[in-house]
Design an enzyme around this catalytic site. Structure first.
Site, PDB file in Angstrom:
ATOM      1  N   ARG A  49      46.767  69.197 -32.907  1.00  0.00           N
ATOM      2  CA  ARG A  49      45.956  69.563 -31.742  1.00  0.00           C
ATOM      3  C   ARG A  49      44.514  69.091 -31.902  1.00  0.00           C
ATOM      4  O   ARG A  49      43.860  68.739 -30.921  1.00  0.00           O
ATOM      5  CB  ARG A  49      46.000  71.077 -31.519  1.00  0.00           C
ATOM      6  CG  ARG A  49      47.289  71.493 -30.865  1.00  0.00           C
ATOM      7  CD  ARG A  49      47.285  72.944 -30.526  1.00  0.00           C
ATOM      8  NE  ARG A  49      48.335  73.238 -29.562  1.00  0.00           N
ATOM      9  CZ  ARG A  49      48.786  74.446 -29.309  1.00  0.00           C
ATOM     10  NH1 ARG A  49      48.281  75.486 -29.938  1.00  0.00           N
ATOM     11  NH2 ARG A  49      49.722  74.626 -28.423  1.00  0.00           N
ATOM     12  N   LYS A 210      67.151  81.099 -24.752  1.00  0.00           N
ATOM     13  CA  LYS A 210      67.571  81.840 -23.569  1.00  0.00           C
ATOM     14  C   LYS A 210      67.499  81.081 -22.253  1.00  0.00           C
ATOM     15  O   LYS A 210      66.560  80.324 -22.021  1.00  0.00           O
ATOM     16  CB  LYS A 210      66.695  83.085 -23.437  1.00  0.00           C
ATOM     17  CG  LYS A 210      66.954  84.080 -24.550  1.00  0.00           C
ATOM     18  CD  LYS A 210      66.129  85.303 -24.353  1.00  0.00           C
ATOM     19  CE  LYS A 210      66.571  86.389 -25.325  1.00  0.00           C
ATOM     20  NZ  LYS A 210      65.743  87.576 -25.182  1.00  0.00           N
ATOM     21  N   GLY A 363      56.081  73.143 -28.225  1.00  0.00           N
ATOM     22  CA  GLY A 363      56.644  74.364 -28.830  1.00  0.00           C
ATOM     23  C   GLY A 363      57.600  74.028 -29.960  1.00  0.00           C
ATOM     24  O   GLY A 363      57.313  73.190 -30.801  1.00  0.00           O
ATOM     25  N   GLY A 386      53.512  77.039 -23.556  1.00  0.00           N
ATOM     26  CA  GLY A 386      53.536  77.769 -22.279  1.00  0.00           C
ATOM     27  C   GLY A 386      53.014  76.926 -21.128  1.00  0.00           C
ATOM     28  O   GLY A 386      53.586  76.930 -20.024  1.00  0.00           O
TER      29      GLY A 386
HETATM   30  P1  AMP Z   1      62.996  78.798 -26.964  1.00  0.00           P
HETATM   31  O1  AMP Z   1      61.694  79.386 -27.389  1.00  0.00           O
HETATM   32  O2  AMP Z   1      63.695  79.547 -25.878  1.00  0.00           O
HETATM   33  O3  AMP Z   1      62.931  77.292 -26.717  1.00  0.00           O
HETATM   34  O4  AMP Z   1      63.968  79.009 -28.214  1.00  0.00           O
HETATM   35  C1  AMP Z   1      63.810  78.374 -29.447  1.00  0.00           C
HETATM   36  C2  AMP Z   1      64.704  79.075 -30.443  1.00  0.00           C
HETATM   37  O5  AMP Z   1      66.042  79.030 -30.018  1.00  0.00           O
HETATM   38  C3  AMP Z   1      64.700  78.441 -31.819  1.00  0.00           C
HETATM   39  O6  AMP Z   1      63.943  79.226 -32.681  1.00  0.00           O
HETATM   40  C4  AMP Z   1      66.171  78.409 -32.215  1.00  0.00           C
HETATM   41  O7  AMP Z   1      66.414  78.964 -33.486  1.00  0.00           O
HETATM   42  C5  AMP Z   1      66.838  79.253 -31.147  1.00  0.00           C
HETATM   43  N1  AMP Z   1      68.231  78.836 -30.906  1.00  0.00           N
HETATM   44  C6  AMP Z   1      68.657  77.604 -30.656  1.00  0.00           C
HETATM   45  N2  AMP Z   1      70.003  77.594 -30.545  1.00  0.00           N
HETATM   46  C7  AMP Z   1      70.431  78.862 -30.711  1.00  0.00           C
HETATM   47  C8  AMP Z   1      71.720  79.480 -30.723  1.00  0.00           C
HETATM   48  N3  AMP Z   1      72.847  78.767 -30.539  1.00  0.00           N
HETATM   49  N4  AMP Z   1      71.780  80.814 -30.936  1.00  0.00           N
HETATM   50  C9  AMP Z   1      70.647  81.510 -31.132  1.00  0.00           C
HETATM   51  N5  AMP Z   1      69.405  80.985 -31.148  1.00  0.00           N
HETATM   52  C10 AMP Z   1      69.307  79.662 -30.936  1.00  0.00           C
END
Ligand code: AMP
Length: 407
Positions: A49, A210, A363, A386
């Site tokens: 950054r 999610k 991220g 974000g």
């Molecule tokens: P996000 O902040 O929603 O982009 O989520 C990122 C996180 O999703 C990472 O820390 C991963 O460890 C988690 N992740 C990726 N695939 C899976 C999965 N199949 N089950 C649970 N967590 C996951």
């Protein structure tokens, strides 16, 4: 090295930028994003950054401006906390820019005013963490007005904070002519440009934990992309919505209807929609857990899918092969653990090798691309988590709206 087309889309915003103003001998209040990761010994573990703001700072110095830099670091909650000091950032910046950076122990007060009044052309000051004062996050008018008095122009180069309604993002621009710095411009040109006006075929890869975190992105791109690839934890909500039994995999029950409807919409818009066909499963998400590769139809009770499998990697790689624009946000699995990292790293390599404009949404994906060793081979990696998501959701960023319009 990949074969990326690295040309961003110009003219995406109608705001003044640093090149539009005469800054010789002028005082610039540059809001930077030096919110860098720091370890327990206050060492910076990733300075991307800071490096990303160098084009703006170097230009301002070369043009003979007086450079007043300000940033936040972490969430110190309105009081001084040494763990969140920008002192390490000042030292790192000084080393990178090979020029003295005067670090001031606060961002307001007579010492700051005195130091600014003594600045000569090309001098650089870095103020202490803005968030040591609660007025920053509360967007106090008084605080904004007094910070604005330090300068002739306001420059926003803090893309990662541009979605925040904070004093240094939206407050100060009320009192000064305000322009976009080069990093901010670049972020907008790549992220907004890619989504609004993509070179086709345009493929979006979405992953991460999610579905609920990516609803806005899916809604925004549903009429703009040619293909959507979904991996990561969010894939299992989609698979369950299609009637699959997914064992103990991550499922958001309250997102099943959304998943079902958005899939229907995408497919009826003629968009190709890809989900994993196989996965790496385990009974727990731990280092050393026993793992198996199974088709997604065969995830047993008590097991959960934690990465995409080799057949999915092949399927997704083929889907990417003719892309001209690729936008990637969210890992394909729990890449932080070796046993569940292969799918994410394989997709990182496929993205890096694509003959396309390749944009990584910031991220976790930024970390994954780094760990895969291909960060030099993608066209652009966003510095904002974000803020990048909000832009990809089609939202207006408050800090961008606050800048002065081009005539
Ligand atoms: P996000 O902040 O929603 O982009 O989520 C990122 C996180 O999703 C990472 O820390 C991963 O460890 C988690 N992740 C990726 N695939 C899976 C999965 N199949 N089950 C649970 N967590 C996951």
């Amino acid at each position: 090295m990949g074969n990326n087309l690295s040309v961003p889309i110009k003219g995406v915003i109608n705001k003044l930028s640093l090149r539009d103003i005469d800054i010789k001998e002028k005082r610039l209040f540059i809001r930077a994003d030096f919110n860098v990761p720091i370890d327990e010994n206050l060492n910076i573990t990733d300075d991307r950054r800071i490096r990303s703001t160098l084009p703006t700072i170097n230009y301002a110095v070369d043009e003979g401006a007086k450079v007043i830099l300000a940033s936040h670091l972490g969430r110190p909650k309105g009081s001084t906390d040494k763990r969140y000091s920008l002192g390490s950032a000042a030292k790192r910046l000084q080393r990178l820019i090979k020029k003295e950076v005067l670090f001031l122990p606060d961002c307001i007060g007579p010492k700051v005013e005195d130091a600014v009044s003594k600045m000569a052309e090309g001098d650089i000051i870095l103020l202490e963490n803005l968030r040591f004062h609660e007025e920053e996050t509360k967007n106090s008018e008084e605080f904004s007005k007094s910070r604005a008095k330090l300068a002739d122009y306001y420059v926003n180069d803090a893309f990662g904070a541009t979605h925040r309604v904070h004093a240094s993002i939206v407050g100060i621009p009320k009192f000064l002519p305000s322009v976009a710095g080069f990093l901010l411009l670049k972020e907008i040109e790549y992220l907004k440009g890619a989504v609004d006006n993509p070179v086709r075929p345009f493929v979006s890869i979405l992953g991460g934990a999610k579905v609920s975190g990516k609803i806005g992105v899916l809604e925004n791109i549903k009429s703009k992309v040619d293909k959507v690839i979904v991996g990561g934890g969010m894939a299992y909500t989609f698979l369950k919505a299609m009637g699959y039994v997914v064992g103990d995999s991550l499922v958001e029950e309250d997102m099943l209807d959304f998943a079902h409807n958005i899939m229907k919409k995408l497919i009826s818009n003629g968009i190709k929609f890809y989900l994993p066909v196989d996965c790496i499963i385990a009974q727990s998400c731990d280092h050393g857990a026993e793992t198996k590769i199974v088709p997604v139809q065969e995830i047993p009770e008590g097991w959960r899918a934690l990465d995409i499998g080799p057949a999915s990697v092949k399927l997704f790689t083929v889907a990417l092969s003719n892309a001209k624009t690729i936008l990637w946000n969210g890992p394909m699995g729990v890449f932080e653990i070796d046993a569940f990292s292969r799918g994410t790293f394989a997709i990182a390599h496929a993205v890096a090798d694509a003959y396309a404009l390749t944009i990584v949404g910031g991220g976790d994906t930024d970390l994954a691309v780094n760990r895969a060793g291909v960060s030099e081979s993608v066209s652009f990696i966003s510095t904002g988590g974000g803020a990048a998501l909000e832009l990809l959701e089609g939202k207006n960023l408050p800090g961008l709206v606050a800048l002065t319009d081009k005539k």
